[in-house]
Motif scaffolding. Sequence first.
Motif, PDB file in Angstrom:
ATOM      1  N   ASP A 292      12.673 -38.344  -7.205  1.00 12.38           N
ATOM      2  CA  ASP A 292      11.662 -37.871  -8.157  1.00 12.38           C
ATOM      3  C   ASP A 292      12.308 -36.920  -9.159  1.00 12.38           C
ATOM      4  OD1 ASP A 292       9.504 -36.920  -9.540  1.00 12.38           O
ATOM      5  OD2 ASP A 292       8.299 -36.430  -7.773  1.00 12.38           O
ATOM      6  N   LEU A 293      12.665 -37.448 -10.307  1.00 10.98           N
ATOM      7  CA  LEU A 293      13.360 -36.652 -11.313  1.00 10.98           C
ATOM      8  C   LEU A 293      12.493 -35.522 -11.868  1.00 10.98           C
ATOM      9  CD1 LEU A 293      15.388 -39.352 -13.276  1.00 10.98           C
ATOM     10  CD2 LEU A 293      16.315 -37.432 -11.974  1.00 10.98           C
ATOM     11  N   LYS A 294      11.186 -35.659 -11.778  1.00 10.97           N
ATOM     12  CA  LYS A 294      10.310 -34.581 -12.249  1.00 10.97           C
ATOM     13  C   LYS A 294      10.526 -33.303 -11.439  1.00 10.97           C
ATOM     14  CE  LYS A 294       6.662 -37.053 -11.689  1.00 10.97           C
ATOM     15  NZ  LYS A 294       5.231 -37.487 -11.583  1.00 10.97           N
ATOM     16  N   ARG A 295      10.934 -33.454 -10.193  1.00 10.53           N
ATOM     17  CA  ARG A 295      11.196 -32.293  -9.334  1.00 10.53           C
ATOM     18  C   ARG A 295      12.674 -31.895  -9.360  1.00 10.53           C
ATOM     19  NH1 ARG A 295       7.553 -32.814  -3.810  1.00 10.53           N
ATOM     20  NH2 ARG A 295       5.543 -33.223  -4.817  1.00 10.53           N
ATOM     21  N   ASP A 296      13.450 -32.513 -10.176  1.00 13.45           N
ATOM     22  CA  ASP A 296      14.886 -32.226 -10.243  1.00 13.45           C
ATOM     23  C   ASP A 296      15.345 -32.173 -11.693  1.00 13.45           C
ATOM     24  OD1 ASP A 296      17.497 -31.804  -9.468  1.00 13.45           O
ATOM     25  OD2 ASP A 296      17.890 -33.886  -8.918  1.00 13.45           O
ATOM     26  N   PRO A 297      14.825 -31.226 -12.475  1.00 13.77           N
ATOM     27  CA  PRO A 297      15.110 -31.199 -13.907  1.00 13.77           C
ATOM     28  C   PRO A 297      16.585 -31.018 -14.239  1.00 13.77           C
ATOM     29  CG  PRO A 297      13.998 -29.184 -13.211  1.00 13.77           C
ATOM     30  CD  PRO A 297      13.909 -30.147 -12.075  1.00 13.77           C
ATOM     31  N   LYS A 298      17.360 -30.383 -13.345  1.00 13.00           N
ATOM     32  CA  LYS A 298      18.786 -30.191 -13.611  1.00 13.00           C
ATOM     33  C   LYS A 298      19.557 -31.503 -13.609  1.00 13.00           C
ATOM     34  CE  LYS A 298      19.024 -25.461 -11.800  1.00 13.00           C
ATOM     35  NZ  LYS A 298      19.640 -24.570 -10.792  1.00 13.00           N
ATOM     36  N   ALA A 299      18.952 -32.554 -13.032  1.00 12.75           N
ATOM     37  CA  ALA A 299      19.620 -33.856 -12.996  1.00 12.75           C
ATOM     38  C   ALA A 299      19.598 -34.562 -14.343  1.00 12.75           C
ATOM     39  CB  ALA A 299      18.983 -34.740 -11.934  1.00 12.75           C
ATOM     40  N   GLY A 300      18.751 -34.100 -15.259  1.00 13.26           N
ATOM     41  CA  GLY A 300      18.695 -34.695 -16.594  1.00 13.26           C
ATOM     42  C   GLY A 300      17.898 -35.982 -16.633  1.00 13.26           C
TER      43      GLY A 300
ATOM     44  N   LEU B 271      21.367 -25.115  11.417  1.00  8.92           N
ATOM     45  CA  LEU B 271      21.187 -26.009  10.279  1.00  8.92           C
ATOM     46  C   LEU B 271      19.896 -25.655   9.559  1.00  8.92           C
ATOM     47  CD1 LEU B 271      21.956 -29.505  11.883  1.00  8.92           C
ATOM     48  CD2 LEU B 271      23.549 -27.965  10.719  1.00  8.92           C
ATOM     49  N   VAL B 272      19.977 -25.621   8.242  1.00  9.60           N
ATOM     50  CA  VAL B 272      18.789 -25.556   7.384  1.00  9.60           C
ATOM     51  C   VAL B 272      18.861 -26.771   6.479  1.00  9.60           C
ATOM     52  CG1 VAL B 272      17.458 -24.223   5.730  1.00  9.60           C
ATOM     53  CG2 VAL B 272      18.915 -23.033   7.395  1.00  9.60           C
ATOM     54  N   LEU B 273      17.838 -27.600   6.535  1.00 10.11           N
ATOM     55  CA  LEU B 273      17.810 -28.818   5.730  1.00 10.11           C
ATOM     56  C   LEU B 273      16.493 -28.904   4.976  1.00 10.11           C
ATOM     57  CD1 LEU B 273      19.328 -30.118   8.689  1.00 10.11           C
ATOM     58  CD2 LEU B 273      20.080 -31.421   6.714  1.00 10.11           C
ATOM     59  N   PRO B 274      16.507 -29.512   3.792  1.00  3.58           N
ATOM     60  CA  PRO B 274      15.284 -29.555   2.990  1.00  3.58           C
ATOM     61  C   PRO B 274      14.177 -30.374   3.641  1.00  3.58           C
ATOM     62  CG  PRO B 274      16.997 -30.927   2.013  1.00  3.58           C
ATOM     63  CD  PRO B 274      17.648 -30.148   3.104  1.00  3.58           C
ATOM     64  N   ASN B 275      12.969 -29.866   3.569  1.00  3.11           N
ATOM     65  CA  ASN B 275      11.783 -30.598   3.981  1.00  3.11           C
ATOM     66  C   ASN B 275      11.352 -31.466   2.802  1.00  3.11           C
ATOM     67  OD1 ASN B 275       9.257 -31.497   4.764  1.00  3.11           O
ATOM     68  ND2 ASN B 275       8.651 -29.535   5.663  1.00  3.11           N
ATOM     69  N   LYS B 276      11.371 -32.764   2.971  1.00  3.90           N
ATOM     70  CA  LYS B 276      11.211 -33.658   1.823  1.00  3.90           C
ATOM     71  C   LYS B 276       9.866 -33.506   1.112  1.00  3.90           C
ATOM     72  CE  LYS B 276       9.201 -37.962   3.635  1.00  3.90           C
ATOM     73  NZ  LYS B 276       9.332 -39.437   3.580  1.00  3.90           N
TER      74      LYS B 276
ATOM     75  N   ASN C  58      10.397 -31.427  -2.086  1.00  6.01           N
ATOM     76  CA  ASN C  58      11.494 -31.631  -3.028  1.00  6.01           C
ATOM     77  C   ASN C  58      11.513 -33.056  -3.562  1.00  6.01           C
ATOM     78  OD1 ASN C  58      13.062 -33.336  -1.314  1.00  6.01           O
ATOM     79  ND2 ASN C  58      13.865 -31.549  -0.264  1.00  6.01           N
ATOM     80  N   PHE C  59      12.567 -33.402  -4.234  1.00  6.16           N
ATOM     81  CA  PHE C  59      12.661 -34.693  -4.927  1.00  6.16           C
ATOM     82  C   PHE C  59      12.865 -35.876  -4.006  1.00  6.16           C
ATOM     83  CE2 PHE C  59      16.665 -32.228  -5.544  1.00  6.16           C
ATOM     84  CZ  PHE C  59      17.451 -32.885  -4.606  1.00  6.16           C
TER      85      PHE C  59
END
Length: 259
Positions: free
Chosen positions: A195-203, A150-155, A158-159
Amino acid sequence: MLHALKVLLTSYPPQIIFRKITNKILGIKIPQLKKWENVFKKKRGLEIGGPSGLFKSNGYLPLYSCVEALDGVNFSSSTVWEGELSEGSFYKYQDRTGYQYIAEGTSMPEIENDRYDFVLSCNNLEHIANPIKALLEWKRLIKTGGAILLVLPNKIANFDHNRPYTTIDHLVDDFKNNITEDDMSHVEEILKLHDLKRDPKAGTYDQFRERCQDNYNNRCIHHHVFNQALLQDVFRYCNMDVKLQYSSMSDHFIVAIKK
């Protein structure tokens, strides 16, 4: 490219910016790479939700070049990450091809027990509403002595950094209650803390909310937030032995073995 760099420079603390840039420039690999490669070398496996750039030759954990063969599973014939897909001998990983399944990661009855030596899952399990159900299904597919990576994001990078870590009790309750992929119980927390600033593709916020409400079709939600302690607890619940662990600033890595 310039927009992505602007997001990085304006939305992340300096230590994360430094690590992301140096890793990219220097092509840094996971520490003790050979130990990780040896688990999968010349073996046949299945990747859930791939393919992943992290496993390519220039990736952080380059496994594609050392495995004997690899098939893939994606939940739909059309996904945000891979575009249009067809079932059959179309799974492309690096410069090689395996069999592409279209199926839910929590239920793959078309694949027989003990078929594979290993399962790979990179930045995928957090998108699944019932992780324990998924892991027990993946365990069914591998032989005794086989591995799940498993590879999972380290919070922190990220957002999800504002969200609390999920508890093992929560995941066990989800499993016992047979939570399905239409579950929306985390949406309120996500809308509040993502955190939408770290997820610009989310709009915009409104676009993000609309996407969350259509999660059954797009599977973009991170239902749960993991750390190494939780991953150990999950594998312990699934009666598997943890063999390797590592956390980078971006991701958590863990390998467990089927008894």
